[in-house]
Design a protein around this motif. Structure first.
Motif, PDB file in Angstrom:
ATOM      1  N   ALA A 399     -68.066 -18.387  49.772  1.00 46.04           N
ATOM      2  CA  ALA A 399     -68.493 -19.721  50.212  1.00 46.04           C
ATOM      3  C   ALA A 399     -67.569 -20.294  51.277  1.00 46.04           C
ATOM      4  CB  ALA A 399     -68.640 -20.722  49.078  1.00 46.04           C
ATOM      5  N   GLY A 400     -66.308 -19.894  51.309  1.00 47.09           N
ATOM      6  CA  GLY A 400     -65.380 -20.470  52.280  1.00 47.09           C
ATOM      7  C   GLY A 400     -65.806 -20.230  53.715  1.00 47.09           C
ATOM      8  N   ASN A 401     -66.135 -18.985  54.041  1.00 45.68           N
ATOM      9  CA  ASN A 401     -66.507 -18.661  55.418  1.00 45.68           C
ATOM     10  C   ASN A 401     -67.847 -19.264  55.819  1.00 45.68           C
ATOM     11  OD1 ASN A 401     -64.253 -16.890  56.122  1.00 45.68           O
ATOM     12  ND2 ASN A 401     -65.073 -15.549  54.552  1.00 45.68           N
ATOM     13  N   ASP A 402     -68.631 -19.705  54.839  1.00 45.60           N
ATOM     14  CA  ASP A 402     -69.950 -20.242  55.148  1.00 45.60           C
ATOM     15  C   ASP A 402     -69.905 -21.673  55.673  1.00 45.60           C
ATOM     16  OD1 ASP A 402     -72.154 -18.218  53.852  1.00 45.60           O
ATOM     17  OD2 ASP A 402     -70.259 -18.180  52.755  1.00 45.60           O
ATOM     18  N   PHE A 403     -68.752 -22.358  55.536  1.00 42.29           N
ATOM     19  CA  PHE A 403     -68.708 -23.720  56.077  1.00 42.29           C
ATOM     20  C   PHE A 403     -67.495 -24.009  56.948  1.00 42.29           C
ATOM     21  CE2 PHE A 403     -66.158 -24.316  52.260  1.00 42.29           C
ATOM     22  CZ  PHE A 403     -65.267 -25.328  52.574  1.00 42.29           C
ATOM     23  N   VAL A 404     -66.555 -23.062  57.081  1.00 43.61           N
ATOM     24  CA  VAL A 404     -65.415 -23.314  57.966  1.00 43.61           C
ATOM     25  C   VAL A 404     -65.483 -22.476  59.238  1.00 43.61           C
ATOM     26  CG1 VAL A 404     -63.860 -24.034  56.140  1.00 43.61           C
ATOM     27  CG2 VAL A 404     -63.985 -21.625  56.758  1.00 43.61           C
ATOM     28  N   GLY A 405     -66.630 -21.924  59.534  1.00 42.73           N
ATOM     29  CA  GLY A 405     -66.829 -21.239  60.796  1.00 42.73           C
ATOM     30  C   GLY A 405     -67.270 -22.221  61.870  1.00 42.73           C
ATOM     31  N   ALA A 475     -54.359 -17.192  61.064  1.00 42.60           N
ATOM     32  CA  ALA A 475     -53.905 -16.059  60.253  1.00 42.60           C
ATOM     33  C   ALA A 475     -53.099 -15.099  61.101  1.00 42.60           C
ATOM     34  CB  ALA A 475     -55.101 -15.347  59.620  1.00 42.60           C
ATOM     35  N   VAL A 476     -53.637 -14.750  62.266  1.00 39.30           N
ATOM     36  CA  VAL A 476     -52.951 -13.838  63.178  1.00 39.30           C
ATOM     37  C   VAL A 476     -53.713 -13.845  64.493  1.00 39.30           C
ATOM     38  CG1 VAL A 476     -54.268 -11.753  62.600  1.00 39.30           C
ATOM     39  CG2 VAL A 476     -51.907 -11.517  63.364  1.00 39.30           C
ATOM     40  N   ASN A 477     -53.022 -13.539  65.573  1.00 40.32           N
ATOM     41  CA  ASN A 477     -53.665 -13.392  66.871  1.00 40.32           C
ATOM     42  C   ASN A 477     -53.656 -11.926  67.231  1.00 40.32           C
ATOM     43  OD1 ASN A 477     -54.530 -13.441  69.488  1.00 40.32           O
ATOM     44  ND2 ASN A 477     -53.170 -15.084  70.146  1.00 40.32           N
ATOM     45  N   LEU A 478     -54.836 -11.298  67.214  1.00 41.07           N
ATOM     46  CA  LEU A 478     -54.940  -9.876  67.506  1.00 41.07           C
ATOM     47  C   LEU A 478     -55.225  -9.613  68.980  1.00 41.07           C
ATOM     48  CD1 LEU A 478     -56.956  -8.682  64.401  1.00 41.07           C
ATOM     49  CD2 LEU A 478     -54.498  -8.590  64.786  1.00 41.07           C
ATOM     50  N   GLY A 479     -54.936 -10.581  69.823  1.00 41.85           N
ATOM     51  CA  GLY A 479     -55.120 -10.363  71.249  1.00 41.85           C
ATOM     52  C   GLY A 479     -56.567 -10.534  71.659  1.00 41.85           C
ATOM     53  N   PHE A 480     -57.367  -9.523  71.456  1.00 42.03           N
ATOM     54  CA  PHE A 480     -58.766  -9.598  71.861  1.00 42.03           C
ATOM     55  C   PHE A 480     -59.602 -10.366  70.856  1.00 42.03           C
ATOM     56  CE2 PHE A 480     -58.682  -6.159  68.943  1.00 42.03           C
ATOM     57  CZ  PHE A 480     -59.950  -6.049  68.393  1.00 42.03           C
ATOM     58  N   LYS A 481     -59.068 -10.659  69.691  1.00 42.32           N
ATOM     59  CA  LYS A 481     -59.792 -11.470  68.707  1.00 42.32           C
ATOM     60  C   LYS A 481     -58.772 -12.232  67.871  1.00 42.32           C
ATOM     61  CE  LYS A 481     -63.689 -10.316  67.253  1.00 42.32           C
ATOM     62  NZ  LYS A 481     -64.987 -10.008  66.649  1.00 42.32           N
ATOM     63  N   LYS A 482     -58.748 -13.539  68.043  1.00 36.03           N
ATOM     64  CA  LYS A 482     -57.826 -14.383  67.297  1.00 36.03           C
ATOM     65  C   LYS A 482     -58.489 -14.812  66.003  1.00 36.03           C
ATOM     66  CE  LYS A 482     -54.979 -18.546  67.790  1.00 36.03           C
ATOM     67  NZ  LYS A 482     -54.643 -19.684  68.664  1.00 36.03           N
ATOM     68  N   ILE A 483     -57.768 -14.705  64.896  1.00 36.57           N
ATOM     69  CA  ILE A 483     -58.313 -15.050  63.583  1.00 36.57           C
ATOM     70  C   ILE A 483     -57.757 -16.409  63.176  1.00 36.57           C
ATOM     71  CG2 ILE A 483     -58.571 -14.334  61.198  1.00 36.57           C
ATOM     72  CD1 ILE A 483     -58.116 -11.471  62.113  1.00 36.57           C
ATOM     73  N   GLY A 484     -58.568 -17.453  63.326  1.00 31.23           N
ATOM     74  CA  GLY A 484     -58.168 -18.811  63.058  1.00 31.23           C
ATOM     75  C   GLY A 484     -57.533 -19.451  64.295  1.00 31.23           C
TER      76      GLY A 484
END
Length: 593
Positions: A399-405, A475-484
């Motif tokens: 449920a978390g990802n369903d409303f904080v995207g 969470a982390v920055n993966l360069g081509f895709k930042k997470i958060g």
């Protein structure tokens, strides 16, 4: 044509480690000043224009260090500079791949396990041509903890090494393949001790003192000065990797110079390899995404090394499905702690970043964690694991990802609007019309699968979330895709600033209202299915220290949540029906798998 180099530094300092991971040893002896080392050296780097990041104490897990360092190296282009500093305990462990003359790998003692130099070497090998890497380690056994291997001579000055190599075995294939250039300084030799004081390591303190006094010489000159000053307590090391065509020790220390962009040249492949039709992996052209997947795989492998996977729980069997609270690549998550602390044997099909609709219906989409890959039907996998594993209970996180995207911005009114705060109508509609039906489908399908396997109505353990801190931490920055971050951008766009603690408290009140809506939703589900139990974690993660980022607990935070799960699992299994018993459900799931 010359360019100004981008200069990025990662500094790691640990004054203690997790005693649960080191047979009761907490690592505090001798490392009291390691965080002070990081702070003092960061100040030096900052004066010379370096962008600095720090991982301190429990932040410095094996996975966190490797993931962040790997990202920095991956993003560095020709001429750019990467600085990696470590202050803490250093160790040695048995060499497992035959690349050490003394049959011992050197390690950095991270919070949750030993980071083996082999894994650092994999990061160096991934660096682009023309990248300059500087590593300083103020720790015991730091003569070659960057990774030297056969043909390397631990702790010997570069010129002496080159002379010795001419009469010894050739350089390693790793050194032949390394496209970047690396300079390493160690506080002592392998097998030696690097002394630490209350206010920092002796080696680092002298480095910092010279730079604060205006030293403007080369790295080789700085090394010689410090070596002579600390010779009574330790014998520092300096290394060039590879030794050939590497003059980093002659550069002004901490002051990277502009470089000319090198002309592209064909990569040389050893004749013995090409003759056999084999091209080493590191010589293959890898697109950025594929290379990042290698970084993630590396972090996972190192984490497995640190956690000693041979001790996986062999107790009560469970099956788990869910999101990143059950599958967090950066830190030990709920499932990791349940296996580690309570000896559960868990078949986990959870995927970080998964939304409920993906779990319930599939296939996956290009969501936040899509780089980790998902099966097109997670629900099929749940059914398969229940049939094969015969679990005592089924754990469900969602449920978390369903409303904080991206949809999160719709859940709050603008701060300046007549009606500010949470848009409760949107939140209720989202949960009732979209998320809840998916969760019900998963519960009903899992229960039906358990019945078909002769297990009866096994307990289904669901959970909500705690009141998070929407402070912009990713969470982390993966360069081509930042997470958060997930919530901070929407709050900022809707007029909710974050300039002080009061601003953060105002944001958190809105998040808390949404989290309470999650619990009302899963409460309705529990009311429909007698075999459902709820883990209420509200009030468990009370401080920002309990959170790694806006959505995920810290390492200790996940551990606290796992303890809550254990209590509910124990209660549910103790009161659930014996195999073969069943209760009445409202009806079969739609389109059962």
């Amino acid at each position: 044509m010359s360019k100004s180099p981008k200069t990025t530094a990662l500094l790691v300092g640990l004054t203690h480690v997790d005693p649960a991971r080191y047979d009761g040893w907490n690592g505090r002896n001798g490392c009291v000043g390691c965080v002070a080392d990081v702070i003092n050296l960061s100040a030096v780097l900052g004066r010379f224009g370096w962008q600095t990041e720090q991982l301190l104490d429990d932040e410095a897990t094996v996975a966190s260090v490797l993931t962040r360092l790997g990202t920095i190296v991956d993003q560095a282009e020709s001429g750019d500079c990467v600085f990696f500093y470590y202050s803490g305990h250093g160790g040695q462990t048995k060499d497992r791949n035959g690349d050490e003359n003394d049959e011992l790998d050197e390690t950095l003692i991270c919070f949750d396990g030993q980071l083996v130099d082999d894994h650092l070497n994999d990061i160096w090998l991934s660096a682009k041509e023309g990248v300059r890497i500087y590593m300083i380690a103020d720790s015991c056994n730091s003569g070659t903890n960057f990774k030297m291997g056969p043909g390397g001579f631990p702790g010997v000055a570069p010129q002496a090494k080159l002379r010795a190599i001419s009469t010894a075995k050739d350089l390693t294939s790793g050194q032949q393949r390394l496209k970047a250039r690396l300079l390493h300084l160690g506080g002592c030799r392998d097998g030696g001790t690097s002394m630490g004081l209350q206010d920092g390591g002796v080696f680092t303190k002298r480095l910092v003192a010279h730079m604060n006094d205006g030293f403007a010489g080369t790295w080789a000159e700085l090394y010689k000065k410090v070596r002579d000053e600390v010779s009574d307590s330790q014998d520092p090391a300096i290394n060039l990797y590879p030794e050939k065509d590497n003059t980093l020790d002659q550069e002004p220390c901490f002051r990277p110079v502009a470089t000319k962009k090198p002309a592209k040249a064909a990569k040389a492949v050893p004749a013995s390899d090409t003759a056999a039709g084999f091209i080493p992996e590191s010589l293959l052209p890898l697109p950025e995404g594929v290379e990042m997947l290698r970084r993630i795989d590396l972090a996972a492998a190192a984490r497995a090394d640190a956690q000693n996977t041979g001790t996986r729980g062999k107790g009560i069997k469970l099956v788990a499905e869910g999101d990143s609270w059950f599958d967090f690549k950066i830190l030990p998550d709920v499932i990791d702690w349940l296996e580690r602390d309570y000896n559960y044997d868990i078949e986990n099909v959870a995927q970080g970043g998964a939304c409920v609709y993906e779990m319930a219906y599939g296939p996956d989409d290009d969501s936040l964690f899509d780089i980790f890959g998902r099966d097109a039907s997670q629900l099929e996998e749940v059914v398969k694991k229940i049939r094969e594993h015969k679990p005592r209970a089924f754990l469900l996180s969602g449920a978390g990802n369903d409303f904080v995207g991206p949809e999160f911005i719709l859940t709050i009114h603008h701060a300046a609007a007549r009606k500010s705060g949470v848009n409760q109508r949107v939140v209720d509609a989202l949960f009732e019309d979209d998320v809840e039906p998916g969760l019900r489908r998963i519960v009903e399908t899992a229960t039906a699968a358990a019945r078909g396997a002769g297990l009866g109505d096994i307990p289904v353990i669901m959970h909500g979330y705690d009141y998070a801190f929407p402070d912009g931490r990713a969470a982390v920055n993966l360069g081509f895709k930042k997470i958060g971050p997930w919530m901070h951008p929407s709050f900022s766009m809707k007029g909710y600033p974050y300039n002080n603690d009061n601003d953060l408290a105002a944001r958190r009140r809105l998040v808390s209202a949404m989290i309470d809506s999650v619990y009302r939703m899963i409460g309705r589900i529990k009311g429909s299915y007698p075999n459902v139990s709820i883990v209420d974690v509200r009030g468990t993660l009370l401080t920002r220290h309990d959170w790694h980022d806006e959505l995920h607990p810290s390492r200790d935070g996940f551990k606290k949540v796992a303890a809550k799960f254990h209590q509910v699992i124990t209660s549910a299994i103790g009161t659930s029906g014996a195999p073969g018993q069943r209760s009445e459900l409202p009806g079969p799931p739609e389109n059962p798998v």
